[in-house]
Design an enzyme around this catalytic site. Structure first.
Site, mmCIF file in Angstrom:
data_model
loop_
_atom_site.group_PDB
_atom_site.id
_atom_site.type_symbol
_atom_site.label_atom_id
_atom_site.label_comp_id
_atom_site.label_asym_id
_atom_site.label_seq_id
_atom_site.Cartn_x
_atom_site.Cartn_y
_atom_site.Cartn_z
ATOM 1 N N CYS A 270 22.614 -7.401 -15.176
ATOM 2 C CA CYS A 270 23.027 -7.445 -15.645
ATOM 3 C C CYS A 270 23.499 -8.672 -17.122
ATOM 4 O O CYS A 270 23.350 -7.952 -17.848
ATOM 5 C CB CYS A 270 25.056 -6.701 -15.023
ATOM 6 S SG CYS A 270 25.353 -5.556 -14.118
ATOM 7 N N ALA A 271 23.229 -9.664 -16.222
ATOM 8 C CA ALA A 271 23.735 -10.546 -17.074
ATOM 9 C C ALA A 271 21.817 -10.570 -17.994
ATOM 10 O O ALA A 271 22.326 -10.755 -19.338
ATOM 11 C CB ALA A 271 23.532 -11.930 -15.546
#
Length: 164
Positions: A59-60
């Site tokens: 996600c990051a």
């Protein structure tokens, strides 16, 4: 109900992602300053980067990658959307130096249901599936991807090709 996978096991969403050609529904999400962010507030082309939590590696990376690649495209706004609290979004973007992307929290509201991305089973139930929508200036969907495996990155090239 759509199906994706989490670490190889099938998981399901509450509905279906808006399809190409559909008008994206408006939403009211929470910005990092706790004010309201609505789809109707953003002009131009938009990339909706939808994911479970900014505190996970994939996600990051998606937030970083869309930021790096989309900031070179004039008139494009990236909206990073997850169930993370606005404080987590603010902490992450501050630490990463991400200034030109908008982070929005679903912790108040029905975005997950409206967009069909809220997970209803599996270990991440209650969070959002990984998906990308690209919207034109009239909020028509021009690209839709429900990533087939939550632990994999979205197809950045396919999404960003639709905003050029």
């Amino acid at each position: 109900m759509a199906q994706t996978k989490f670490k190889g096991s099938a998981v399901h969403t509450v509905g279906e992602l808006p399809q190409v050609g559909a008008t994206a529904p408006d939403f009211a999400l929470v910005k990092t300053d706790l004010s309201e962010g609505r789809l109707s507030s953003y002009s131009g082309k938009k990339v909706l980067n939808i994911f479970p939590s900014v505190d996970t590696g994939v996600c990051a990376k998606s937030v970083r990658t869309f930021h790096e690649r989309a900031e070179k495209l004039p008139g494009v706004t990236v909206l990073n959307i997850s169930a993370d609290l606005p404080f987590a979004h603010g902490r992450f973007c501050g630490a990463e130096g991400i200034e030109n992307a908008e982070s929005l929290s679903t912790f108040r509201g029905d975005f997950g249901e409206k967009y069909g991305v809220k997970l209803v089973d599996g270990p991440l139930a209650g969070l959002l599936a990984r998906a990308v929508l690209v919207l034109d200036e009239q909020n028509k969907v021009v690209h839709a991807e429900l990533v087939p495996e939550i632990a994999q990155e979205p197809d950045y090239d396919a999404a960003l090709a639709k905003v050029k």
